[in-house]
Write a protein that holds these residues in place. Structure first.
Motif, PDB file in Angstrom:
ATOM      1  N   VAL A   4      47.115  76.409  31.278  1.00 14.11           N
ATOM      2  CA  VAL A   4      47.974  77.519  31.193  1.00 14.11           C
ATOM      3  C   VAL A   4      48.360  77.593  29.689  1.00 14.11           C
ATOM      4  CG1 VAL A   4      50.398  78.423  31.471  1.00 14.11           C
ATOM      5  CG2 VAL A   4      49.230  76.924  33.399  1.00 14.11           C
ATOM      6  N   VAL A   5      47.970  78.899  29.146  1.00  9.67           N
ATOM      7  CA  VAL A   5      48.310  78.982  27.604  1.00  9.67           C
ATOM      8  C   VAL A   5      49.426  79.929  27.433  1.00  9.67           C
ATOM      9  CG1 VAL A   5      47.171  79.913  25.645  1.00  9.67           C
ATOM     10  CG2 VAL A   5      45.782  78.734  27.280  1.00  9.67           C
ATOM     11  N   THR A   6      50.261  79.654  26.722  1.00  7.11           N
ATOM     12  CA  THR A   6      51.550  80.519  26.561  1.00  7.11           C
ATOM     13  C   THR A   6      51.431  80.873  25.135  1.00  7.11           C
ATOM     14  OG1 THR A   6      52.885  78.661  26.123  1.00  7.11           O
ATOM     15  CG2 THR A   6      52.597  79.140  28.414  1.00  7.11           C
ATOM     16  N   SER A   7      52.367  81.996  25.044  1.00  6.83           N
ATOM     17  CA  SER A   7      52.511  82.523  23.682  1.00  6.83           C
ATOM     18  C   SER A   7      53.393  83.579  23.569  1.00  6.83           C
ATOM     19  CB  SER A   7      51.139  83.052  22.803  1.00  6.83           C
ATOM     20  OG  SER A   7      50.836  84.255  23.325  1.00  6.83           O
ATOM     21  N   ARG A   8      53.883  84.100  22.398  1.00  3.20           N
ATOM     22  CA  ARG A   8      54.697  84.958  22.346  1.00  3.20           C
ATOM     23  C   ARG A   8      53.527  86.439  22.583  1.00  3.20           C
ATOM     24  NH1 ARG A   8      59.575  84.661  19.869  1.00  3.20           N
ATOM     25  NH2 ARG A   8      59.713  87.001  19.479  1.00  3.20           N
ATOM     26  N   PRO A  20      46.152  87.173  32.608  1.00  3.75           N
ATOM     27  CA  PRO A  20      47.440  87.478  31.799  1.00  3.75           C
ATOM     28  C   PRO A  20      48.585  87.511  32.729  1.00  3.75           C
ATOM     29  CG  PRO A  20      46.261  89.319  31.510  1.00  3.75           C
ATOM     30  CD  PRO A  20      45.229  88.278  32.263  1.00  3.75           C
ATOM     31  N   LEU A  21      49.737  86.896  32.413  1.00  2.00           N
ATOM     32  CA  LEU A  21      51.041  87.085  33.225  1.00  2.00           C
ATOM     33  C   LEU A  21      52.110  87.080  32.156  1.00  2.00           C
ATOM     34  CD1 LEU A  21      50.620  83.944  35.731  1.00  2.00           C
ATOM     35  CD2 LEU A  21      50.146  86.512  36.136  1.00  2.00           C
ATOM     36  N   GLU A  22      52.881  87.963  32.494  1.00  2.00           N
ATOM     37  CA  GLU A  22      54.152  88.294  31.388  1.00  2.00           C
ATOM     38  C   GLU A  22      55.284  87.731  32.333  1.00  2.00           C
ATOM     39  OE1 GLU A  22      56.050  92.267  30.065  1.00  2.00           O
ATOM     40  OE2 GLU A  22      53.913  92.461  30.173  1.00  2.00           O
TER      41      GLU A  22
END
Length: 192
Positions: A4-8, A20-22
């Protein structure tokens, strides 16, 4: 393996082989659950069930505050500001000002004043305002460490000059409040 990669949000970013998941805004029920998880059931608590219910009601009754509270980080700010001030600001700018003040005095509020070397939170706030303005006016989200040191040194108030170096002030702000943090080994950014 699952990653899982998270970012702004990143403009025009494409991550091949990632879905991609928002992150959706928090619902009223999720906000309530989050705040109820903060209830302290001990005697003489700063945040008991009654205060939690008051906060939930205050958030839900005010459109602007409710919209702000849909963001988990901002909801966390609202919780802490309410817990220590027992009132909610009506404007985003006021919420951020109170949050910064709270974060700069965090160790003092938590009963750990010995962890604070630079006691003048007003001076720290003034330096941060000028550094934030520099970030904003130059359209940058992070600064190389040397540039940040230069900015802090330039704006170091007389009350701190000679007692603390720019490097010591940056370290203090990063470790005690988290307002500034390392983005990479060589760069810094504001938490929000």
């Amino acid at each position: 393996n699952t990653f899982v990669v998270t970012s702004r949000p990143i403009r025009d970013a494409v991550f091949d082989n990632f879905r991609p998941l928002e992150v959706m805004p928090l619902t009223a029920e999720q906000r309530k659950t989050f705040l109820e998880s903060k209830i302290d059931y001990s005697e003489g608590s700063d945040f008991n069930a009654g205060k939690c219910a008051e906060l939930v009601k205050a958030i839900e009754e005010h459109d602007k505050i409710r919209t702000l509270a849909e963001n988990p980080l901002v909801l966390t700010f609202l919780y802490h500001v309410y817990k220590y001030n027992l009132e909610l600001p009506r404007r985003r700018v006021e919420l951020y000002r109170l949050s910064v003040d709270l974060m700069l005095d965090w160790n003092i509020r938590k009963g750990r004043p010995e962890l604070i070397k630079v006691k003048d939170s007003g001076a720290k706030r003034e330096v941060l305002k000028k550094v934030a303005y520099y970030y904003h006016s130059n359209h940058v989200r992070e600064l190389p460490e040397e540039d940040l040191k230069g900015q802090v040194e330039t704006h170091l108030p007389d009350s701190l000059r000679g007692n603390f170096t720019a490097e010591e002030l940056i370290e203090e702000i990063e470790l005690s409040s988290g307002i500034l943090r390392h983005r990479t080994a060589e760069t810094y950014q504001f938490i929000h």
